[in-house]
Each structure stands twice: as structure tokens, then as C-alpha cells.
Design a protein around this motif. Sequence first.
Motif, PDB file in Angstrom:
ATOM      1  N   ARG A   1      18.671  12.934  23.279  1.00 52.86           N
ATOM      2  CA  ARG A   1      17.843  12.876  22.040  1.00 52.86           C
ATOM      3  C   ARG A   1      17.323  11.302  21.593  1.00 52.86           C
ATOM      4  O   ARG A   1      18.160  10.663  20.762  1.00 52.86           O
ATOM      5  CB  ARG A   1      18.466  13.667  21.010  1.00 52.86           C
TER       6      ARG A   1
ATOM      7  N   THR B   1      20.457   8.892  21.808  1.00 48.44           N
ATOM      8  CA  THR B   1      22.369   9.477  21.262  1.00 48.44           C
ATOM      9  C   THR B   1      21.981  10.485  22.565  1.00 48.44           C
ATOM     10  O   THR B   1      21.218  11.305  23.249  1.00 48.44           O
ATOM     11  CB  THR B   1      22.762  10.286  19.672  1.00 48.44           C
TER      12      THR B   1
ATOM     13  N   GLU C   1      24.266  14.309  23.352  1.00 48.70           N
ATOM     14  CA  GLU C   1      24.317  15.635  22.791  1.00 48.70           C
ATOM     15  C   GLU C   1      25.009  16.351  24.079  1.00 48.70           C
ATOM     16  O   GLU C   1      24.886  16.157  25.210  1.00 48.70           O
ATOM     17  CB  GLU C   1      22.965  15.994  22.587  1.00 48.70           C
ATOM     18  N   ASP C   2      26.575  17.332  23.822  1.00 48.24           N
ATOM     19  CA  ASP C   2      26.020  18.675  24.722  1.00 48.24           C
ATOM     20  C   ASP C   2      26.674  18.253  25.973  1.00 48.24           C
ATOM     21  O   ASP C   2      26.942  18.108  27.679  1.00 48.24           O
ATOM     22  CB  ASP C   2      24.975  18.438  25.635  1.00 48.24           C
TER      23      ASP C   2
END
Length: 506
Positions: A357, A370, A372-373
Motif C-alpha cells: 500500500r 508499506t 500488509e497481509d
Amino acid sequence: MSLADRRGAPGPPGGVPQGACGAIHSARENRVLPENGRSAEDILAELALLKRDDLEVRGGKVTAYVYDTGRPEVHDAAARAYFEMLEVNTLDPTAFPSIVAMEKQVVGAVAELLGGGPHTPGIFTSGGTESIMLAVKAARDARPVAGRPRIVVPVTAHPAFHKAAHYLGAEVAPVDVDPVTFRADPAAVAAAITPETVLVVASAPSYPQGVVDPVAEIAALAAERGVLCHVDACVGGWLLPWLAQAGAAVPPFDLSVPGVTSISCDLHKFGYAPKGASVVLFADPALRRAAYFASAAWPGYTVINTTVQSSKSAGPLAGAWATLNALGRDGYLGLARDTLAATRRLAEGVGEIPGLRVLGEPEASLVAFTGEDGVDVFVLSDEARKRGWFLQPQLSYAGIPANLHVTVTGVTLKGVEAMLEVIAESAAAARRRGPAKVPEGLADILASLDLDALDDATFAELAASVGVDLGGSGGPDMAVVNTVLDTLPAATREAILIRFLSLLYG
């Protein structure tokens, strides 16, 4: 008797122990300075060997620290001009009038681009940190306060302001930024101003996420309170005006904005000059005079310095002057168009990669993203390094998550699709590997350690325990190190980084 034979011979008369004799001989064998001069060919061959593990400075695969036009003829012109002025000392401008002529042209070009006029006062410096140092000094000396001088600085402002405050005896008042846009909050800035405040800071853009602070609002509220306002445009000063001409929406940020009293602009960034080239401009000649230093309290030569440094080579000035002339307005506008296209494509492409993201909406050519997941950005960075690309890790701070930073330059457009492919591959590899594995309890141990009590050898063992071999070749995997640092408070991070640097040069 050979040198090897002598090592085992008895010690000389006078009671010097044999071991000491061996140590003396070993020190002589391992002298850094050779006994006799070496040929240029030999020296350059060793230099090439020393550089074998360095990151590449051309081609766009290193997305921090270096700025590449992709035009070798421009870099060649700068290098030749740099070499021509290498031995000229800028300490005394009356001895070398050429430096005055070049500095006037370079400062004038920056002033012309950043809302100044033909007589806007400025100083050519060695880089953004020195430009910021002079801006802070000028503010401190131009508007003396009764207590300790204070500067109001958004948390996204460059650490050079903290460094300047440390050196100049000022206090930093950090203020939060908007958690979504990452821009400085004018209300928070206003609330932080006290009678001791000598300077308020805004960035154009801030380095971490590449967004431009609301300069007009911040400068206006500073002016209302009689406080000076510096715009840190070290990154964007020589880029944002060209991006605006290329069609980007750029908010007002320069000396044309009421209340802005100084601005810094690095030419060794998007001016593409050789390293050691920046300019700080002042709205008032009296402010520039406050940045100068003079001393007549000794019986030697006259000391009057425009910068923190005294003696320094005119090479960087000549390199900057040559680069500006080699590219010209058309050249910079063309580079800005390529940079804008590459930035937009990179931000769009990263946003399409699962688990990544983009942070904020980049307004210059700095893109941060950044993970995520299940995608650890520190592991992603190591994976990209294995594939020949350097993506700069940034630790979490003030609610902003850990991320990777990419500086897009004039050459990036040619390789942006290749970069996106590497980022996607590295993100997938990071997902498979999982987060960096930190030895249990290590972060707690580091947080509780008295680092000053450790010698370098003990600290080296500690570094080795997390897989960092600073004595080896190449770049070490840094995911574990960055993960550990990310868990620690800023003060502890700083102490550890200083120890790493000490060990690296030890």
C-alpha cells in the motif's frame, strides 16, 4: 636473514621483549601509507577492487542516495569542471574571483526558480544539512530570545534540523502530522510556538512520504507571531517547479509565499550535480549576514566564512555550475516529464501488487509503500537486494508504519516496469518467507543494555548473533536488524546505530 627469519630471532639488547619486537615489526609490515609511492594504474586498480561491493550509482537500480539523469555527457561535463576546480580553495573569494562569479550564477538560478529576484541573497553549501544548519543559525542570531532558542519541526522533517539544534544549542519541538496525508498540521504548529521559538519549519516535500506541507498556512501563522519560517525544499526545490511546468499540481511553497523567510534547495539531488552542492536562500540580506561567521580574535589571517566549513574545494561548485549549464531549462523540463510519468506509474503499479500500500499521495517523486497481509517490507527489501535492486527501508515512527522508500529520478522511466516486476517478485518471496525472525528476548535485552559499557568486541558479538557480519563483503541481510530497531524507542535506536558506525570504522 629474511624478514620471515627475523620474526623468530632473539630480541635486541636493552630488555625489549621478543613479543614487543614482533609487534613493532608487524605494525611496520601493515602500514596503511606505503613506503614508496605507487603508480596511478596500481592505485586505480585497487580502487576498483575496493568498490566491488558498492551499490551502482547509475542506471536507476539504487533508489536512494544517488540521482541519475541517464545522460552520460552531462555527468562528464560536471566531472571535468569539478576536476578543473578541484584545488581551488573557496576559503578566500578575493584570491579566486572565479568562485564568486560561479556562486552568483548558481545562487541566481535557484533564486529565479524559487520565487526570488536577481538580488536574492543566498549561500552555496556542501549539502542540505549544511544549508539547514545555516538557516537555523541565522534564525537564532537574527532574533535572539531570552531562554533557549526553540525550533518547531514536524515529525516528518529531516533529522538535519535535530542535528542543527544539537550543534547550535537549540531545542526541537516536534509536532505531529496528519495520519492519512502525512502533511504537517498547522494547528499543531501554532500550538507549539512559544516566546522562545526562533524558527518554524515546513517541508516541500518531506522525505518520508514525498508530500508537501501546507507552507502558505504555516508561514502565515509564523509571521503573525513574528517568527521566521524555513522551507526545507532540499529534495523538491529544483524539482517541483519543473514538475509544475510538466503538468503536476504543485502547491505554493517558495519565497513568493508571504512569511517564508528562508528556503533550502539541494542541487546534488534533482539538479543532478555532483555531491556537495546545495543552496540556502534568504528573503532578507540581514538574515544571510546572520548565517555568516567572522573572527578577528587572533593574530593570523582574516577569518570570514559563509558556511560551516572554512577551507573546501571549489570542485562541487564548479560541478553544479557545469551541470546547470549542460542541461539548461529544456533539459530539466524533459527530465521532469520523465520523472512525473515514472512516479505516477510506480505509485499505480505498487498499489496493484497484493500486500502493498502506497502511503499518502506523492506530490514530488518520492514514493513510500508499506506491507500488509503477511508481507514484511524489511524482508522484501532484502529480497530486492538479492535481485540487484536497492529499496530504502524506513522504520516506523509517530504512528507511521515501517515502509520502503523509492526516489524516482530522470532515468527511472526506462526501468520502471522492471522495478515493478522486482517489487512484485520480492513481495511474493517475502510472503513465502514470513516476517523476519528475531532471537527471543533480543529486543528487550537491547532496550535494557548500557551500550556505553560495552566494548566494540562485545558489541560485534551481539551483532553477529543476529547475523550481521560487518567485516564481511557485500551487503548483509538487514531484515532482522531493521525489525529489532523497529521495536525500540528512538533514543535506543540512535545509540545502537552509533555503535554500528563505530564498529564499522573500528
